[in-house]
Scaffold this active site. Structure first.
Site, PDB file in Angstrom:
ATOM      1  CG  HIS A  54      -4.235  -3.679 -10.401  1.00 26.26           C
ATOM      2  ND1 HIS A  54      -3.190  -3.446 -10.971  1.00 26.26           N
ATOM      3  CD2 HIS A  54      -4.219  -3.366  -8.909  1.00 26.26           C
ATOM      4  CE1 HIS A  54      -2.156  -2.952 -10.055  1.00 26.26           C
ATOM      5  NE2 HIS A  54      -2.900  -2.780  -9.117  1.00 26.26           N
ATOM      6  CG  ASN A 127       2.356  -2.790  -8.919  1.00 24.33           C
ATOM      7  OD1 ASN A 127       1.340  -3.155  -9.600  1.00 24.33           O
ATOM      8  ND2 ASN A 127       2.369  -1.800  -7.930  1.00 24.33           N
ATOM      9  CE1 TYR A 337      -4.182  -5.563  -2.579  1.00 20.13           C
ATOM     10  CE2 TYR A 337      -4.207  -7.170  -4.778  1.00 20.13           C
ATOM     11  CZ  TYR A 337      -3.839  -5.784  -3.887  1.00 20.13           C
ATOM     12  OH  TYR A 337      -2.977  -4.768  -4.568  1.00 20.13           O
TER      13      TYR A 337
END
Length: 480
Positions: A54, A127, A337
């Site tokens: 990303h 997404n 993350y």
């Protein structure tokens, strides 16, 4: 001295920003020119490491407004009443491309929303597709390696892409979406967004509901054909970024309506291999979409780096009333993350304005690089005997029973039914373009055994699907 004067990072006035400090007219330059050293050292560090995935993206500020009463299902404060508004920041992105790659590549799009709620920040990190290629986080590094550059040639490697996919048949459903018209959205404004995973909502009575998020674009879904996307990539690689910026700047504010699918807790456990497998969808006929609210993006960032590049999202950023599910890919993301942000932006990235919650932060985290607020108390531990921050029992997550033996488990091996259903739902012209896109990519593979392995997957999803791809490649499906 004027008020509007140039300073060093420490606030000291700069006397000369045009000429280095030297020993005489012709130098050499003196190491005591701290302003020069500071400028050069900072310049060398003006790029944080790009995101592993990303990396290329665009973002905008906005507001989320509740339009339907869902308080019977969740005690989340920002969803507590009709009309309640919460500021948000949303980032769209491609997945595999580097920071300088083209916006119109065939790739899933990231769709991440940060809600600045009154009980802390809540992130939905998904997404533009409701599913993903893999369903266990242990496979994620290997999958992304195949999407990135070959470590020997530094070129994209179709052999690696299709080798991994052909050996991971759970990817077939997402491949079918990726290679269809939906694989290249016309703009960020003209695509849906999904939380993808299953999450858990808990209400004030501690009743639990499994939930899946669907952001439906109010601009309508529009996609780009492959030849058009390729043309745009060469002419304007920042096409989507530019479109979003100008739309908002011109007052054409894009919006999405958030819907959810709600599955009763016990009912969900009876179909847990379907519910927690992120390569599969849940029937909207059986569990119809329920409207929650509208997200409108109405303000562009003032500085791209400070806001879009330094914003950090994590599916582990929860608020009371919303919790994780046992989805194995989600469970891995809960760690990965936050850890990525600690590496890429820093241990104190949550203090940056774009990431900082709108409510007070009270914890015992101290020090570390770029710490902006360390507090004034000498008590940096808990429990303590002083009137310092204490745990809040009311914020405990809900409970449910788990059982089983320790081991390495997979979900079911039904890799093909939903991919086949999707193929059969597509109009004939879209089926043809899907096959053409697959053939264009799979024809670049130089290992016949990889092509054959993948052909068999298409064939098992739908015989016509597999045969059409085989015909396009000039091959015969073996072992069918």
């Amino acid at each position: 001295m004027t008020k509007n004067y140039l300073t060093t990072a420490q606030g000291a006035p700069v006397a000369d920003n045009q000429n280095s400090l030297t020993a005489g007219q012709n130098g050499p330059v003196l190491i005591q020119d701290v302003h020069l050293l500071e400028k050069l050292a900072h310049f060398n560090r003006e790029r944080v490491p790009e995101r592993v995935v990303h990396a290329k993206g665009a973002g905008a500020h906005g507001v989320f407004k509740v339009t339907n009463d869902v308080s019977a299902y969740t005690k989340a404060d920002f969803l507590s009443e009709i009309g309640k508004e919460t500021p948000v920041f949303t980032r769209f992105s491609t997945v595999a491309g580097e920071l300088g790659s083209a916006d119109t590549l065939r790739d899933p799009r990231g769709f991440a929303v940060k809600f600045y709620t009154e009980t802390g920040n809540y992130d939905i990190v998904g997404n533009n597709t409701p599913i993903f290629f893999i369903r266990d986080a242990i496979k994620f590094p290997d999958f992304i390696h195949t999407q990135k550059r070959d470590p020997r040639t530094h070129l994209k490697n179709p052999n690696a892409v299709w080798d991994f996919w052909s050996l991971s048949p759970e990817s077939l459903h997402q491949i079918t979406i990726l290679m269809s018209d939906r694989g290249i959205p016309a703009t960020y404004r003209h695509m849906h967004g999904y939380g993808s995973h299953t999450f858990l909502w808990v209400n004030n009575n501690d009743e639990q509901f499994w939930v899946k998020y669907h952001f439906r674009t109010n601009q309508g879904v529009k996609n780009l054909l492959a030849d058009v996307a390729t043309k745009i990539a060469g002419e304007n690689p920042d096409y989507h970024t530019e479109d979003l910026y100008h739309a908002i700047e011109n007052g054409d504010t894009p919006s999405w309506t958030l819907h959810v699918q709600l599955i009763p807790f016990e009912e969900g456990l009876e179909m847990k291999e379907l519910l927690f497998d992120v390569t599969k969808t849940i029937s909207q006929k059986k569990y119809p979409l329920i409207e929650v609210g509208t997200m409108t993006l109405n303000r562009n960032p003032e500085n791209y780096f400070a806001e879009v590049e330094q914003v950090t999202f994590s599916p582990g950023n929860f608020v009371p009333g919303i919790e994780a599910s046992p989805d194995k890919l989600l469970q891995g993301r809960l760690f990965a993350y936050g850890d990525a942000h600690r590496y890429r932006v820093g241990a104190n990235s949550s203090q940056l304005p774009i990431n900082a919650p709108k409510v007070a932060v009270r914890n015992n985290q101290k020090d570390g690089a770029m710490r902006m607020d360390n507090g004034t108390s000498s008590v940096n531990y808990e429990p303590n005997s002083f009137n310092s921050v204490k745990e809040q029992a009311a914020a405990k997550i809900s409970r449910y029973a788990i059982e089983g033996s320790i081991g390495n488990y997979t979900y079911d091996d039904n890799y093909y039914s939903q991919a086949g259903d999707l193929y059969r739902l597509l109009p004939i012209d879209e089926q043809q373009r899907l096959v053409e896109n697959i053939v264009a990519s799979l024809s670049q593979v130089t290992y016949p055994e990889i092509q054959q392995r993948q052909l068999l997957h298409f064939y098992q999803a739908d015989e016509a699907y597999g045969q059409a791809v085989a015909d396009g490649l000039g091959l015969t499906v073996k072992n069918k």
